[in-house]
Design a protein around this motif. Structure first.
Motif, PDB file in Angstrom:
ATOM      1  N   GLY A  36       0.819  -1.207   0.000  1.00 24.20           N
ATOM      2  CA  GLY A  36       0.000   0.000   0.000  1.00 24.20           C
ATOM      3  C   GLY A  36       0.852   1.255   0.000  1.00 24.20           C
ATOM      4  N   PHE A  37       1.899   1.244   0.823  1.00 25.51           N
ATOM      5  CA  PHE A  37       2.801   2.395   0.852  1.00 25.51           C
ATOM      6  C   PHE A  37       3.571   2.516  -0.460  1.00 25.51           C
ATOM      7  CE2 PHE A  37       2.159   1.492   5.367  1.00 25.51           C
ATOM      8  CZ  PHE A  37       1.845   2.756   5.838  1.00 25.51           C
ATOM      9  N   GLY A  38       3.944   1.366  -1.027  1.00 26.28           N
ATOM     10  CA  GLY A  38       4.621   1.392  -2.324  1.00 26.28           C
ATOM     11  C   GLY A  38       3.737   1.978  -3.408  1.00 26.28           C
ATOM     12  N   PHE A  39       2.454   1.620  -3.381  1.00 24.23           N
ATOM     13  CA  PHE A  39       1.510   2.169  -4.362  1.00 24.23           C
ATOM     14  C   PHE A  39       1.370   3.677  -4.188  1.00 24.23           C
ATOM     15  CE2 PHE A  39      -2.846   3.434  -5.469  1.00 24.23           C
ATOM     16  CZ  PHE A  39      -2.848   3.102  -6.819  1.00 24.23           C
ATOM     17  N   ALA A  40       1.315   4.144  -2.920  1.00 20.22           N
ATOM     18  CA  ALA A  40       1.201   5.585  -2.665  1.00 20.22           C
ATOM     19  C   ALA A  40       2.417   6.328  -3.191  1.00 20.22           C
ATOM     20  CB  ALA A  40       1.038   5.835  -1.169  1.00 20.22           C
ATOM     21  N   ILE A  41       3.601   5.735  -3.031  1.00 21.19           N
ATOM     22  CA  ILE A  41       4.829   6.361  -3.520  1.00 21.19           C
ATOM     23  C   ILE A  41       4.825   6.439  -5.048  1.00 21.19           C
ATOM     24  CG2 ILE A  41       7.337   6.083  -3.701  1.00 21.19           C
ATOM     25  CD1 ILE A  41       7.254   4.877  -0.866  1.00 21.19           C
ATOM     26  N   LEU A  42       4.452   5.332  -5.691  1.00 15.39           N
ATOM     27  CA  LEU A  42       4.403   5.323  -7.153  1.00 15.39           C
ATOM     28  C   LEU A  42       3.365   6.314  -7.674  1.00 15.39           C
ATOM     29  CD1 LEU A  42       4.695   1.496  -7.922  1.00 15.39           C
ATOM     30  CD2 LEU A  42       6.445   3.264  -8.235  1.00 15.39           C
ATOM     31  N   LEU A  43       2.217   6.366  -7.018  1.00 14.43           N
ATOM     32  CA  LEU A  43       1.179   7.314  -7.415  1.00 14.43           C
ATOM     33  C   LEU A  43       1.673   8.747  -7.259  1.00 14.43           C
ATOM     34  CD1 LEU A  43      -1.761   7.654  -8.349  1.00 14.43           C
ATOM     35  CD2 LEU A  43      -2.435   7.691  -5.935  1.00 14.43           C
ATOM     36  N   GLY A  44       2.397   8.997  -6.175  1.00 15.02           N
ATOM     37  CA  GLY A  44       2.938  10.331  -5.961  1.00 15.02           C
ATOM     38  C   GLY A  44       3.961  10.713  -7.007  1.00 15.02           C
ATOM     39  N   LEU A  45       4.827   9.766  -7.381  1.00 13.44           N
ATOM     40  CA  LEU A  45       5.840  10.046  -8.407  1.00 13.44           C
ATOM     41  C   LEU A  45       5.190  10.339  -9.758  1.00 13.44           C
ATOM     42  CD1 LEU A  45       8.502   7.314  -7.518  1.00 13.44           C
ATOM     43  CD2 LEU A  45       8.681   9.785  -7.151  1.00 13.44           C
ATOM     44  N   PHE A  46       4.151   9.564 -10.086  1.00  7.96           N
ATOM     45  CA  PHE A  46       3.436   9.800 -11.338  1.00  7.96           C
ATOM     46  C   PHE A  46       2.750  11.162 -11.318  1.00  7.96           C
ATOM     47  CE2 PHE A  46      -0.482   9.304 -13.941  1.00  7.96           C
ATOM     48  CZ  PHE A  46       0.144   9.151 -15.183  1.00  7.96           C
ATOM     49  N   GLY A  47       2.131  11.491 -10.185  1.00  5.36           N
ATOM     50  CA  GLY A  47       1.476  12.789 -10.049  1.00  5.36           C
ATOM     51  C   GLY A  47       2.470  13.941 -10.123  1.00  5.36           C
ATOM     52  N   ALA A  48       3.667  13.732  -9.552  1.00  2.00           N
ATOM     53  CA  ALA A  48       4.706  14.764  -9.607  1.00  2.00           C
ATOM     54  C   ALA A  48       5.142  15.019 -11.043  1.00  2.00           C
ATOM     55  CB  ALA A  48       5.902  14.343  -8.753  1.00  2.00           C
ATOM     56  N   PHE A  49       5.262  13.951 -11.816  1.00  4.04           N
ATOM     57  CA  PHE A  49       5.645  14.093 -13.225  1.00  4.04           C
ATOM     58  C   PHE A  49       4.577  14.858 -14.006  1.00  4.04           C
ATOM     59  CE2 PHE A  49       5.351  12.419 -17.596  1.00  4.04           C
ATOM     60  CZ  PHE A  49       6.580  12.858 -18.084  1.00  4.04           C
ATOM     61  N   LEU A  50       3.305  14.516 -13.778  1.00  5.88           N
ATOM     62  CA  LEU A  50       2.220  15.220 -14.461  1.00  5.88           C
ATOM     63  C   LEU A  50       2.186  16.691 -14.057  1.00  5.88           C
ATOM     64  CD1 LEU A  50      -0.757  12.681 -14.317  1.00  5.88           C
ATOM     65  CD2 LEU A  50       0.700  13.230 -16.270  1.00  5.88           C
ATOM     66  N   TYR A  51       2.362  16.941 -12.772  1.00  4.78           N
ATOM     67  CA  TYR A  51       2.350  18.311 -12.264  1.00  4.78           C
ATOM     68  C   TYR A  51       3.456  19.133 -12.921  1.00  4.78           C
ATOM     69  CZ  TYR A  51       2.344  22.044  -8.697  1.00  4.78           C
ATOM     70  OH  TYR A  51       2.279  23.247  -8.038  1.00  4.78           O
ATOM     71  N   ALA A  52       4.686  18.615 -12.866  1.00  6.63           N
ATOM     72  CA  ALA A  52       5.822  19.353 -13.416  1.00  6.63           C
ATOM     73  C   ALA A  52       5.703  19.523 -14.930  1.00  6.63           C
ATOM     74  CB  ALA A  52       7.122  18.634 -13.062  1.00  6.63           C
ATOM     75  N   SER A  53       5.194  18.504 -15.615  1.00 10.92           N
ATOM     76  CA  SER A  53       5.075  18.562 -17.079  1.00 10.92           C
ATOM     77  C   SER A  53       4.056  19.598 -17.530  1.00 10.92           C
ATOM     78  CB  SER A  53       4.695  17.187 -17.628  1.00 10.92           C
ATOM     79  OG  SER A  53       5.672  16.213 -17.308  1.00 10.92           O
ATOM     80  N   ASN A  54       3.048  19.813 -16.711  1.00 18.24           N
ATOM     81  CA  ASN A  54       1.981  20.757 -17.074  1.00 18.24           C
ATOM     82  C   ASN A  54       2.093  22.066 -16.306  1.00 18.24           C
ATOM     83  OD1 ASN A  54      -0.070  19.107 -18.854  1.00 18.24           O
ATOM     84  ND2 ASN A  54       0.537  17.736 -17.200  1.00 18.24           N
ATOM     85  N   LEU A  55       3.249  22.319 -15.714  1.00 17.55           N
ATOM     86  CA  LEU A  55       3.411  23.527 -14.900  1.00 17.55           C
ATOM     87  C   LEU A  55       3.146  24.821 -15.674  1.00 17.55           C
ATOM     88  CD1 LEU A  55       4.110  24.668 -12.154  1.00 17.55           C
ATOM     89  CD2 LEU A  55       6.515  24.687 -12.834  1.00 17.55           C
ATOM     90  N   PRO A  56       3.605  24.962 -16.927  1.00 15.62           N
ATOM     91  CA  PRO A  56       3.318  26.215 -17.648  1.00 15.62           C
ATOM     92  C   PRO A  56       1.819  26.504 -17.743  1.00 15.62           C
ATOM     93  CG  PRO A  56       5.032  24.987 -18.784  1.00 15.62           C
ATOM     94  CD  PRO A  56       4.501  24.084 -17.708  1.00 15.62           C
ATOM     95  N   TYR A  57       1.025  25.459 -17.993  1.00 17.43           N
ATOM     96  CA  TYR A  57      -0.420  25.648 -18.091  1.00 17.43           C
ATOM     97  C   TYR A  57      -1.021  25.929 -16.714  1.00 17.43           C
ATOM     98  CZ  TYR A  57      -5.354  24.389 -18.435  1.00 17.43           C
ATOM     99  OH  TYR A  57      -6.715  24.397 -18.340  1.00 17.43           O
ATOM    100  N   ILE A  58      -0.569  25.170 -15.700  1.00 18.88           N
ATOM    101  CA  ILE A  58      -1.105  25.341 -14.347  1.00 18.88           C
ATOM    102  C   ILE A  58      -0.810  26.740 -13.820  1.00 18.88           C
ATOM    103  CG2 ILE A  58      -0.901  24.544 -11.948  1.00 18.88           C
ATOM    104  CD1 ILE A  58      -0.319  21.750 -13.069  1.00 18.88           C
ATOM    105  N   SER A  59       0.388  27.232 -14.085  1.00 23.77           N
ATOM    106  CA  SER A  59       0.797  28.541 -13.573  1.00 23.77           C
ATOM    107  C   SER A  59      -0.062  29.678 -14.120  1.00 23.77           C
ATOM    108  CB  SER A  59       2.266  28.804 -13.912  1.00 23.77           C
ATOM    109  OG  SER A  59       3.097  27.828 -13.327  1.00 23.77           O
TER     110      SER A  59
END
Length: 256
Positions: A36-59
């Motif tokens: 469960g903790f491993g899944f949370a970490i992987l989900l967080g890493l994937f979310g971090a990648f999406l966040y950073a990749s779309n930062l220009p639009y989000i900003s």
């Protein structure tokens, strides 16, 4: 450049590493498996990648305050989850729906990794075309990451060596401090985005402990340390801790 990269990455990694260590040390009490903790970490890493990749639009959202508001949402959500866990969990009988507790424990880990991981990704990618500067940044990032994970692992095994009751006391105190720090950082972002009125700082401790120092940056990541805190930050900090203490006291009385 090397030392700067170490400190920046360590600061970002430490928050998520401490959260993961603290919550996983009591995970078995609530049937939360390592997977469960491993899944949370992987989900967080994937979310971090999406966040950073779309930062220009989000900003650009909300009149160019989208990044600040998204970080505020993440930090408040982390505080709410940790508040619920600290107030309603116990070493022997959690006073909360057992089906909800695993999610309440795993969500803040994933959210913290999304926020901190995106900052690391943005920082490193800024040197992707920097030629010779890229190598020390990568080396420093790896060292900082290793130190942060090592601190988390050390804390985890130290907690496992404690009795269950002592472990829960330490975990709850540290989670309260970390959660309150997240909330204080959220207020700072709202001030930065001009959603709150700015007032003179209540005090200035930069002469004794600067935020730019290694210790100052680490304390910022752990407990939201500010050498020149705004009045709103101090008020929210005190209220956040008071709410946790009050919640624990009231819940204990109802359980008796």
């Amino acid at each position: 450049m090397l030392l700067t990269a170490i400190v920046i990455v360590l600061r970002e990694v430490l928050e998520a590493a401490l959260l993961a260590s603290l919550l996983s040390s009591v995970g078995k009490c609530f049937s939360v498996k390592v997977a469960g903790f491993g899944f949370a970490i992987l989900l967080g890493l994937f979310g971090a990648f999406l966040y950073a990749s779309n930062l220009p639009y989000i900003s650009e959202l909300f009149e160019y305050t989208g990044q600040e508001l998204l970080n505020v949402f993440l930090q408040i959500s982390i505080y709410v989850c940790l508040f619920i866990f600290v107030v309603f969990s116990g070493p022997y009988r959690p006073n909360i729906n057992s089906k909800l507790l695993p999610f309440i424990m795993l969500i803040p880990i994933a959210l913290a990794i999304i926020r901190e991981g995106s900052e690391i990704y943005i920082y490193i990618s800024g040197f992707s075309h920097g030629g010779q500067k890229m190598f020390p940044v990568l080396v420093g990032s790896v060292i900082g990451f290793g130190i942060g994970v090592s601190i988390g692992a050390l804390l985890y095994f130290c907690l496992l060596a404690c009795t269950l009751r002592v472990r829960f006391v330490v975990v709850k105190i540290m989670l309260t401090v970390i959660a309150t720090g997240f909330l204080s950082q959220a207020v700072a972002l709202l001030l930065q985005a001009d959603y709150l009125d700015s007032y003179p700082a209540l005090w200035d401790t930069s002469k004794y402990l600067s935020e730019e120092s290694v210790l100052g940056q680490l304390l910022y990541s752990i407990m939201g340390y500010e050498s020149t805190p705004a009045p709103q930050q101090v008020v929210v900090y005190v209220m956040a801790i008071s709410m946790v203490i009050l919640g624990v006291v009231v819940n204990d009385r109802f359980r008796r």
